[in-house]
Scaffold this active site. Structure first.
Site: not given
Length: 395
Positions: A136, A221, A250
């Site tokens: 993801f 990531d 984030k």
């Protein structure tokens, strides 16, 4: 055809739990009726430091009174400081600030391809990037082109070429996919959306060695896994691996504004020059003010140590639930866990709803799995109370 009557003007691209939240402080949120809930999701790790952390809110307030946006047509007084301190925090050379996590991944893909053509000498339009199944990295058109999640991918073609998907955690399969056109391997060191899937301990070191041998970039990531969540600044630090590029997001915005960045080697990010990539809001003064305050929180190592210590406690309590048959399996990395339910105990969604009724906020993923990602600032008593509610909801 008559359009259906609308009860809401909000597009239905999410399926939220039935709660409407109005305020938050630390590890707790309050809904519009005044009911308080313990937050064990922390905005998918965007709220690593909890809701309205005083130092982060103060930095945002102070910057709002000075300057919020210049665009990158001009420099501002926090941009270099943010880049310097973030680069130093993760031990790398250059920082390219962006806004969202997906933007950071898109930026890393572009940089890797440009490096492949300009430095490695891959033939024009032939660059390939190897990725893992279960990944993801966001939901932009390019990123969903190499997703294996049917919900994210179906109905959005034609898809962007140039990606090869291999099984996650299988270094041998990855090695077979690398050839002379390969410019990068793009991986999550831990697959968060997949359910906190942790690869074998020798996986990332083997991938790093392969990339060195084949002159291929390793792009990690760390948008969910980075910035203290795993008990280390980066999840890759757990196995001593240094990527060539790392994407962050984030938690970098402190749960206040969207802030992301690609951090990497000078010779890789250096292939991007004026006009080749940009963002009006990337690296804006407000983002840099909050980002600097986040970096300051991490520079002491306190949050990383606390995540490691509380993570040990979390793992012990979850392991006990596996031992007594309440859970099928659990995976933890620092203060981050994926828990798997047996079908007879209901779905992850059903468990999330039972916990909501007990004033605990979590989120399911992939059917039988629920993720736990408390703020790194959570009090141990609050964590134990939340886990007590989990025990109750499972029985």
């Amino acid at each position: 055809m008559t359009a259906p009557a609308l009860t809401s003007h909000l597009a239905a691209n999410y399926h939220p739990l039935p709660v409407v939240l109005a305020s938050g402080e630390g590890s707790w949120m309050t809904d519009v009726a005044g009911t308080r809930y313990l937050d064990l999701l922390a905005g998918y790790s965007a709220l690593n430091f909890g809701h309205r952390h005083p130092a982060l809110v103060a930095a945002a307030h102070a910057q709002l009174d000075r300057l919020t946006l210049t665009s990158r047509a001009f420099d501002h007084d926090l941009l270099e400081a943010f880049a310097n301190r973030l680069a130093r925090l993760v031990g790398m050379d250059l920082v390219l600030p962006m806004n969202t996590g997906a933007e950071a991944v898109e930026t890393a893909i572009k940089a890797a391809r440009k490096w492949g053509y300009d430095v490695k000498g891959v033939a024009p339009e032939q660059a390939t990037i190897v990725v893992a199944d279960g990944n993801f990295h966001g939901r932009t058109t390019t990123i969903i082109s190499f997703s294996t999640d049917d919900d994210a991918r179906r109905g959005f073609g034609p898809y962007t070429p140039g990606f090869r998907v291999v099984p996650y955690g299988d270094a041998a399969a990855l090695a077979e996919a690398v050839d002379e056109t390969t410019v990068a391997v793009l991986l999550e060191p831990i697959q968060g959306e997949g359910g906190v899937i942790i690869p074998p301990a020798d996986y990332l070191p083997a991938v790093r060695a392969l990339c060195d041998e084949r002159d291929v970039l390793l792009v990690l990531d760390e948008i969910q896994s980075g910035l203290g969540r795993t008990g280390t600044t980066l999840a890759a630090d757990l196995v001593g691996v240094r990527p060539d590029l790392v994407t962050l997001g984030k938690a970098l915005g402190g749960g206040i504004v969207p802030v992301s960045a690609v951090v990497g080697r000078h010779d890789v990010l250096g292939v991007l020059t004026a006009g080749t990539h940009g963002s009006t809001f990337g690296g804006n003064p407000l983002a840099c003010a909050v980002g600097l305050a986040v970096v300051a929180q991490l520079e002491t190592g306190e949050h990383q140590r606390r995540a490691a210590e509380l993570g040990t406690h979390l793992r012990a309590r979850l392991d006990a639930l596996v031992a007594d048959g309440s859970l099928v399996a659990t995976r933890t990395a620092g203060l981050w866990a994926g828990i798997d339910l047996a079908p007879e105990r209901g779905t992850g969604r059903a468990l999330s709803e039972r916990l909501l009724a007990r004033r605990v906020l979590v989120k399911d993923t992939h059917g039988q799995t629920v993720r736990l990602a408390p703020p790194l600032t959570i009090a141990q008593d609050d964590l134990d109370w939340g886990l007590d509610q989990l025990v109750d909801a499972l029985h």
